[in-house]
Design a protein around this motif. Structure first.
Motif, short mmCIF file in Angstrom:
data_model
loop_
_atom_site.label_atom_id
_atom_site.label_comp_id
_atom_site.label_asym_id
_atom_site.label_seq_id
_atom_site.Cartn_x
_atom_site.Cartn_y
_atom_site.Cartn_z
N ASN A 1 63.56 29.77 0.48
CA ASN A 1 63.31 28.50 0.99
C ASN A 1 64.08 28.19 2.34
OD1 ASN A 1 61.53 26.36 1.05
ND2 ASN A 1 62.68 24.97 -0.02
N ARG A 2 64.04 29.16 2.93
CA ARG A 2 64.95 29.05 4.31
C ARG A 2 64.27 29.87 5.28
NH1 ARG A 2 70.46 30.92 5.52
NH2 ARG A 2 69.29 30.50 7.76
N SER A 3 64.18 29.22 6.66
CA SER A 3 63.33 29.97 7.62
C SER A 3 64.10 30.44 8.80
CB SER A 3 62.25 28.88 8.18
OG SER A 3 62.86 27.96 8.90
N GLY A 4 65.41 30.19 8.85
CA GLY A 4 66.16 30.77 9.81
C GLY A 4 65.57 30.45 11.46
N LEU A 5 64.61 29.01 11.37
CA LEU A 5 64.09 28.91 12.57
C LEU A 5 64.56 27.37 13.03
CD1 LEU A 5 62.48 31.34 12.74
CD2 LEU A 5 60.43 30.06 11.91
N GLN B 1 55.80 24.90 9.98
CA GLN B 1 56.65 26.25 10.17
C GLN B 1 57.68 26.14 9.15
OE1 GLN B 1 56.67 29.10 11.50
NE2 GLN B 1 54.59 29.17 12.28
N SER B 2 58.31 24.91 8.61
CA SER B 2 59.38 24.62 8.02
C SER B 2 60.61 25.08 8.82
CB SER B 2 59.50 25.07 6.54
OG SER B 2 58.91 26.33 6.35
N MET C 1 62.42 34.28 2.99
CA MET C 1 62.06 33.03 3.28
C MET C 1 61.36 32.23 1.93
SD MET C 1 60.70 33.07 7.19
CE MET C 1 61.55 33.80 8.26
N LEU C 2 60.60 32.91 1.51
CA LEU C 2 59.89 32.22 0.64
C LEU C 2 60.73 32.10 -0.68
CD1 LEU C 2 57.25 31.36 -0.71
CD2 LEU C 2 56.60 33.54 -1.52
N LYS D 1 61.57 39.64 5.91
CA LYS D 1 61.98 38.26 6.29
C LYS D 1 61.28 37.18 5.58
CE LYS D 1 65.44 38.32 9.38
NZ LYS D 1 66.92 38.11 9.23
N GLN D 2 59.86 37.40 5.53
CA GLN D 2 59.02 36.51 4.95
C GLN D 2 59.25 36.27 3.67
OE1 GLN D 2 57.08 36.15 7.64
NE2 GLN D 2 56.36 37.87 8.69
#
Lengths: 333, 333
Positions: free
Chosen positions: A60-64, A117-118, A56-57, A52-53
């Motif tokens: 540019n989405r964190s899912g958080l 944490q974006s 995400m990088l 996931k990391q």
DNA sequence: TTGTACGCGTTATCAA
DNA sequence: TTGATAACGCGTACAA
């Protein structure tokens, strides 16, 4: 059992990383059924899960989603969480929570951490009533206020109705033929308390019922009990048909104990109603007519609004949404 | 206000990315005070914040702790969360929560999601009592059970003492000269209920006190109330000095209402005590002697154990830790 | 229909 | 005391 990478899967399946990636993201527009199947099996066999990391990088989405709750130590807040959590999950977002402990610095710190944490969006039960405090963050990422609106109404919010449901209950009390309403409330220092009081009072006035504010002191002090007891016995000795309205759970509990103590019959000698923030009023004898806030709906709706705000496809409605409370009509009034 | 990157900061400060990175991570072993200051100022000026996703990818650390809570809709669970959350925050971890809703599939799904997110550790209030269910995950990342232990005791856990504190309260009841203990409990189908019952019963036996289990039905049913009422009035008419022990908050509340209903004086005619899961027993009149579980301590301690387990420097103690409950001695017994 | 190659923003190794 | 540069694991133009 170390971590697989997309490269290993690729070589195991005899294709390139790109193809695997396409497969993972459902871009099998022009992928042969054969390779699809081969990839599926390889992934299964190697028990591969994408990192996931890295995703995400790249994307540019964190899912958080971050949720700042004022104080987790009460049922109301935890139901907010519960509602929000369920909706987040349905939409494949993870919920990250922080507690502000009713402290402004703690809240600010939490907001900063979330931005770092974006997180893709923030749900916050704001401490301050001042909208401007939340500007820097609110402009940077979607944000929805939960449970409280700030002034001016810059931010979308989901709140519970305090005036409306109180009024509704008041109407009911009027219909039942009471001639006076005694409103038991802690000191009117918060907006919530004021609204609950005002709603009740307004309806009473409309129907030219007498209404009286009985301000109760600190509930943990012993003399509060005796003070209240005195007021209650004075009240019931009046020549009126009286309905008591307690503006929160603790006050309601206190009132009930006092009435028992004084051997006063509910609802024969006095009607009782109130806010039931803890959902126990149905246990009382007689069961208490009460207003129950639907905290989990508030949390859920706030999360829905936030997700709509995040999703570039959906039109985001930046409004203040009011969630109706439930009125439980029972025997006490 | 778009996102700064380390490269931009570097060129702005007239140094290389490496130096900025060193600065960020506190590796200023041999960095001139001059550059340090220049970097500090540049970062400040540009309002630069490092991208966590990139850091995570590189360092293979997520800074995330997952917490699976069985049901957030009760005060106990939310206090677990609260305690855990505070400790996580102190140690710069973010808490991600999911609710299992007492469903095994939901729990399993949550565990999978956490592994995918590569959380660094998992706190779980397990649904199942079977340790093997948690093997696949527990071997992959540090895990501490919260509130419940599974069999066999494969995993470290932090639980609340149900037998011990009950025994302690029982000793107190004995000392107060009661001759019989009536234990009000819902059907003994859970471990918690059994332990609370057993603790009380054991001490009673030791001191050759009579003890009786009064099994209460579904608390939401109206006839439960009348059934209980009948049992209570039979009890108090016995020729014994009776202490009532209610094994949870709702039962306790019910008992109190019944005693009031029957005009039975506490503690003159009967002693009352119980578990106070909602922290309201102090409000009653007289205030109730009760056992209060320190849920937030459980959450906090579990988080501490988990962090110790994660930290390669600290020795991790894989044990079952029991958090003592608080006994509030008040007037009712 | 699939593969090559680059870049996302960091950290860390090595060299200077 | 600092700077190049190669990873980390993935997504995606562009090329084939």
């Amino acid at each position: 059992m170390k971590k697989m990478t997309i490269a290993e899967v690729a070589s195991a399946a005899g294709v390139s990383k790109a193809t695997i990636s396409r497969f993972l993201n459902g871009n099998y527009g022009k992928m042969s059924a054969d390779t699809q199947e081969r990839i599926r099996q390889t992934i299964q066999r190697l028990n591969y899960r994408p990192n996931k990391q890295a995703q995400m990088l790249k994307t540019n989405r964190s899912g958080l989603i971050g949720f700042i709750v004022a104080d987790m130590g009460n049922l109301y807040s935890s139901k907010l969480l519960s509602g929000a959590s369920a909706v987040a999950r349905e939409n494949d977002y993870q919920l990250v929570i922080m507690e502000s402990n009713n402290s402004l610095v703690s809240e600010e710190d939490a907001l900063k951490k979330f931005v770092d944490q974006s997180v893709e969006g923030i749900l916050i039960q704001p401490i301050s009533e001042d909208s401007s405090r939340y500007e820097s963050v609110g402009k940077r990422c979607p944000m929805v206020l939960v449970d409280r609106q700030t002034t001016p109404k810059t931010w979308p919010a989901v709140i519970v109705d305090n005036a409306l449901s109180t009024k509704y209950l008041a109407e009911y009390i009027v219909k039942k033929g009471y001639s006076k309403i005694a409103i038991f409330s802690e000191s009117l220092t918060t907006d919530v308390r004021r609204k609950r009081y005002a709603g009740m009072r307004e309806v009473a006035k409309e129907h030219s019922l007498e209404s009286e504010l009985v301000e109760v002191g600190n509930l943990q002090l012993t003399n509060t009990y005796s003070d209240m007891k005195k007021r209650v016995s004075e009240l019931v000795s009046e020549d009126e048909k009286i309905a008591i309205f307690a503006s929160n759970s603790q006050t309601l509990l206190m009132v009930l104990r006092i009435l028992d103590d004084l051997r006063i019959k509910i609802p024969d000698e006095v009607g009782v109603s109130g806010y039931d923030d803890w959902n126990w009023a149905f246990l009382a004898q007689p069961a208490i007519t009460s207003i129950e806030q639907n905290a989990s709906d508030v949390g859920a709706e706030a999360m829905r609004m936030l997700l709509a705000d995040i999703d570039p496809l959906r039109e985001s409605v930046k409004e203040t949404k009011v969630i109706p409370s439930k009125i439980n009509i029972r025997e006490s009034i």
